[in-house]
Design a protein around this motif. Structure first.
Motif, mmCIF file in Angstrom:
data_model
loop_
_atom_site.group_PDB
_atom_site.id
_atom_site.type_symbol
_atom_site.label_atom_id
_atom_site.label_comp_id
_atom_site.label_asym_id
_atom_site.label_seq_id
_atom_site.Cartn_x
_atom_site.Cartn_y
_atom_site.Cartn_z
ATOM 1 N N ASP A 1 0.803 -1.219 0.000
ATOM 2 C CA ASP A 1 0.000 0.000 0.000
ATOM 3 C C ASP A 1 0.844 1.280 0.000
ATOM 4 O O ASP A 1 0.645 2.163 -0.837
ATOM 5 C CB ASP A 1 -0.964 -0.009 1.185
ATOM 6 N N SER A 2 1.821 1.338 0.920
ATOM 7 C CA SER A 2 2.593 2.590 1.011
ATOM 8 C C SER A 2 3.447 2.796 -0.247
ATOM 9 O O SER A 2 3.613 3.921 -0.718
ATOM 10 C CB SER A 2 3.470 2.601 2.264
ATOM 11 N N LEU A 3 3.971 1.695 -0.799
ATOM 12 C CA LEU A 3 4.761 1.804 -2.042
ATOM 13 C C LEU A 3 3.879 2.307 -3.194
ATOM 14 O O LEU A 3 4.276 3.202 -3.950
ATOM 15 C CB LEU A 3 5.357 0.432 -2.389
ATOM 16 N N ALA A 4 2.672 1.733 -3.305
ATOM 17 C CA ALA A 4 1.758 2.138 -4.386
ATOM 18 C C ALA A 4 1.282 3.573 -4.209
ATOM 19 O O ALA A 4 1.020 4.264 -5.196
ATOM 20 C CB ALA A 4 0.569 1.185 -4.443
ATOM 21 N N GLN A 5 1.197 4.013 -2.959
ATOM 22 C CA GLN A 5 0.737 5.393 -2.699
ATOM 23 C C GLN A 5 1.844 6.411 -3.014
ATOM 24 O O GLN A 5 1.594 7.460 -3.595
ATOM 25 C CB GLN A 5 0.348 5.548 -1.223
ATOM 26 N N ASN A 6 3.086 6.058 -2.607
ATOM 27 C CA ASN A 6 4.183 7.023 -2.740
ATOM 28 C C ASN A 6 4.986 6.881 -4.033
ATOM 29 O O ASN A 6 5.465 7.866 -4.576
ATOM 30 C CB ASN A 6 5.126 6.907 -1.535
ATOM 31 N N HIS A 7 5.191 5.648 -4.472
ATOM 32 C CA HIS A 7 5.998 5.413 -5.681
ATOM 33 C C HIS A 7 5.240 4.454 -6.602
ATOM 34 O O HIS A 7 5.600 3.274 -6.710
ATOM 35 C CB HIS A 7 7.350 4.807 -5.306
ATOM 36 N N PRO A 8 4.206 4.937 -7.288
ATOM 37 C CA PRO A 8 3.381 4.015 -8.097
ATOM 38 C C PRO A 8 4.158 3.293 -9.199
ATOM 39 O O PRO A 8 3.899 2.121 -9.470
ATOM 40 C CB PRO A 8 2.288 4.911 -8.677
ATOM 41 N N ILE A 9 5.129 3.985 -9.834
ATOM 42 C CA ILE A 9 5.864 3.344 -10.934
ATOM 43 C C ILE A 9 6.741 2.208 -10.399
ATOM 44 O O ILE A 9 6.775 1.104 -10.969
ATOM 45 C CB ILE A 9 6.698 4.382 -11.719
ATOM 46 N N GLU A 10 7.403 2.461 -9.262
ATOM 47 C CA GLU A 10 8.224 1.411 -8.651
ATOM 48 C C GLU A 10 7.348 0.224 -8.243
ATOM 49 O O GLU A 10 7.753 -0.931 -8.341
ATOM 50 C CB GLU A 10 8.957 1.949 -7.406
ATOM 51 N N PHE A 11 6.143 0.525 -7.790
ATOM 52 C CA PHE A 11 5.197 -0.533 -7.398
ATOM 53 C C PHE A 11 4.881 -1.424 -8.604
ATOM 54 O O PHE A 11 4.919 -2.659 -8.493
ATOM 55 C CB PHE A 11 3.915 0.120 -6.843
ATOM 56 N N VAL A 12 4.622 -0.783 -9.743
ATOM 57 C CA VAL A 12 4.307 -1.554 -10.954
ATOM 58 C C VAL A 12 5.509 -2.407 -11.348
ATOM 59 O O VAL A 12 5.366 -3.608 -11.641
ATOM 60 C CB VAL A 12 3.889 -0.615 -12.114
ATOM 61 N N ILE A 13 6.705 -1.794 -11.325
ATOM 62 C CA ILE A 13 7.913 -2.547 -11.704
ATOM 63 C C ILE A 13 8.082 -3.758 -10.785
ATOM 64 O O ILE A 13 8.395 -4.864 -11.244
ATOM 65 C CB ILE A 13 9.161 -1.623 -11.669
ATOM 66 N N MET A 14 7.811 -3.559 -9.501
ATOM 67 C CA MET A 14 7.987 -4.653 -8.546
ATOM 68 C C MET A 14 7.001 -5.793 -8.796
ATOM 69 O O MET A 14 7.394 -6.957 -8.874
ATOM 70 C CB MET A 14 7.833 -4.122 -7.122
ATOM 71 N N ILE A 15 5.706 -5.462 -8.940
ATOM 72 C CA ILE A 15 4.732 -6.566 -9.118
ATOM 73 C C ILE A 15 4.902 -7.246 -10.478
ATOM 74 O O ILE A 15 4.722 -8.457 -10.591
ATOM 75 C CB ILE A 15 3.261 -6.129 -8.880
ATOM 76 N N VAL A 16 5.310 -6.464 -11.476
ATOM 77 C CA VAL A 16 5.530 -7.071 -12.803
ATOM 78 C C VAL A 16 6.766 -7.980 -12.752
ATOM 79 O O VAL A 16 6.774 -9.071 -13.332
ATOM 80 C CB VAL A 16 5.663 -5.988 -13.902
ATOM 81 N N ALA A 17 7.795 -7.546 -12.006
ATOM 82 C CA ALA A 17 9.017 -8.362 -11.883
ATOM 83 C C ALA A 17 8.696 -9.695 -11.198
ATOM 84 O O ALA A 17 9.166 -10.749 -11.643
ATOM 85 C CB ALA A 17 10.077 -7.603 -11.101
#
Lengths: 250, 282
Positions: free
Chosen positions: A136-152
């Protein structure tokens, strides 16, 4: 090792099949998420929702297998495998194929999904998103990094099943076994582990559900499990390729 | 009679190869996975409501465009090696002649299509035996699922359509979906057979594009008229007034026309087809 590795990398990445796998991934992303595209204005939401679609996962696993999972069948049926083993060694040939297969599967899904994310982001810019749970906090603060992480994590899952496909194709050298078995075994094992706790449950792991308290630890653990499983599949591949190259198997 | 026997033998020869053909095994395993994955939430719904479902799942199973794409994909996989030429086929061809050989292969495509959809129909029941109660009507559960968003909330992979429940009896819906799907499978098979003879892999690509077109037609109603794959389920055929979908007569006429035209083209193309090229590629 370097020579065989470089040749295999070229074979995997500078091929039409790799381009086709990326294109099919992008197309399937569009077809799968089409119904969500109309009601949303955030590309991060689209990617998160899409990854949780059960049938989407099966197609993506298939896409990951396209570039390189059939390589052993081709080598074995054409006799090219023998020339490669003579020029390098059994061990180099086996582990180069395992690594390149995993890399190509990972790259096909990772590049395809991020390309789709990039295209969608032109119309729906990535914005803060309430993902819930550990992300949640990653998606709220760094949405692009969140996408990269879940896609990875998702790409690592697909890559792991690609290696399983490669391993099974050494047991039964047929390109359809290599392409279909990642989907079949992925589904079967997911169903078998569905009753286990989240840290052993493949369904939860593939969806990056919370096993640990923080996002980074969670992703690292998940990818670690997939790497271990890919290594186990690599060992199976090694056993059968060795037996085949020594004419111990028909 | 002898002509028919020869044609059936040629078709049967392809079926006998299934036992050792990994492609067919993989395709049928994929279908089993798809059926299970699409219907597995039915158990949760039955447990929650305490009402068992009727066995008439098949007409709704691949109504959503996404499911249609996935359920037709294994069939394309089975037909992907059309025109089914291997070293053995050369001897068959030599003894039977091109025309009989072509009709035999067409019969194989029809037979495969029938078996494929019969398999889906059968296993949509077998895999859900625990959640099914045999009855002649649609049953309370399907009516509830059609009228509410329960299927969506439970993540069920299919949703019964109210129009189908209203206008069709279960037997007629099963029959029409089966027949339409078989014809659609035959058309895809003929397309693969015909265009693979022109360009290697061209037919498989074209058939895949037809599937993609059906997915696109789900979004743009105007495209439904040009997408034969869409008509394999009853939700893309004109039932309600002003729904903008093709009428049943149009669907039957286009299906019949396509089958006849494709079959004629197959007979014409096979006359000049270079079998040596295919055998060299084997």
């Amino acid at each position: 090792m370097k020579g065989v590795f470089a040749t295999s990398l070229r074979r995997a990445f500078a091929s039409k099949l790799f381009a086709a796998a990326v294109a099919v991934t992008v197309a399937m992303c569009y077809i799968s998420s089409r119904s969500f595209l109309q009601g949303s204005n955030n590309s991060v939401y689209i990617i998160d929702i899409m990854i949780h679609l059960g049938l989407f996962k099966k197609i993506i696993v298939f896409c990951a297998a396209i570039p390189y999972a059939t390589v052993y069948c081709q080598d074995s049926n054409s006799g090219y495998e023998k020339s490669l083993i003579v020029r390098s060694s059994e061990r180099k040939y086996i582990w180069t194929n395992v690594v390149v297969c995993a890399l190509s599967g990972f790259a096909a899904v990772f590049v395809g999904m991020l390309a789709f994310f990039g295209i969608v982001s032109i119309w729906m810019p990535p914005a803060a998103y309430e993902a819930g749970g550990v992300y949640d906090s990653l998606a709220q603060n760094h949405p692009i990094e969140f996408v990269i992480m879940i896609v990875a994590v998702f790409a690592a899952y697909a890559a792991m099943w690609t290696v399983v496909g490669l391993a099974l194709s050494s047991l039964l050298p047929d390109k359809y076994v290599a392409l279909g078995s990642p989907v079949i075994f992925g589904y079967l094992l997911e169903e078998l582990t569905s009753g286990l706790p989240p840290y052993l449950n493949l369904y939860s792991l593939s969806h990056s559900y919370g096993v640990f308290g923080n996002a980074f630890g969670n992703s690292l653990y998940t990818i670690g499990v997939f790497v271990l499983m890919a290594a186990a599949a690599g060992c199976v591949f090694s056993v059968f390729v060795k037996r085949r190259s020594r004419n111990e198997m028909a | 009679m002898r002509w028919l026997k020869t044609v059936c033998t040629i078709a049967g020869l392809n079926f006998r190869k299934w036992k050792s053909d990994c492609r067919v095994w993989v395709a049928f395993l994929l279908v089993l996975i798809l059926i299970h994955s699409t219907t597995k939430q039915l158990g949760d719904i039955v447990a929650h409501t305490g009402v068992k479902a009727s066995p008439w799942i098949f007409p709704f199973l691949y109504m959503p465009y996404y499911n249609k794409l996935l359920f037709f994909f294994p069939l394309i996989l089975i037909f992907s090696n059309a025109p089914f030429v291997d070293t053995n086929q050369f001897y068959v061809l030599y003894r039977s002649g091109r025309r009989k050989w072509c009709v035999g292969q067409a019969l194989y495509i029809i037979g495969t299509s029938v078996l494929y959809f019969a398999f889906i129909m059968l296993f949509s029941v077998v895999l859900n035996l625990r959640n099914i109660e045999f009855m002649k009507e649609w049953g309370k559960l399907f009516t509830t699922l059609a009228k509410t968003n329960m299927a969506q909330r439970y993540g069920l992979g299919f949703q019964p359509e109210l129009t189908v429940l209203t206008y069709f009896t279960p037997a007629s819906a099963m029959w029409f979906t089966f027949v339409h799907s078989v014809i659609c499978g035959v058309i895809l098979g003929f397309v693969i057979f015909l265009f693979n003879m022109k360009v290697r892999g061209g037919g498989t690509l074209l058939a895949s594009l037809l599937l993609v077109l059906s997915a696109q037609a789900a979004k743009w109603d105007n495209l439904v008229k040009f997408s034969p794959v869409s008509w394999s389920t009853l939700n893309y055929i004109h039932l309600k007034p002003k729904d903008g979908l093709p009428a049943y007569g149009y669907v039957v006429a286009v299906y019949a026309g396509l089958v006849i035209v494709l079959f004629t083209l197959l007979l014409l193309t096979v006359r000049s087809y270079n079998f040596d090229r295919e055998i060299k590629n084997e």
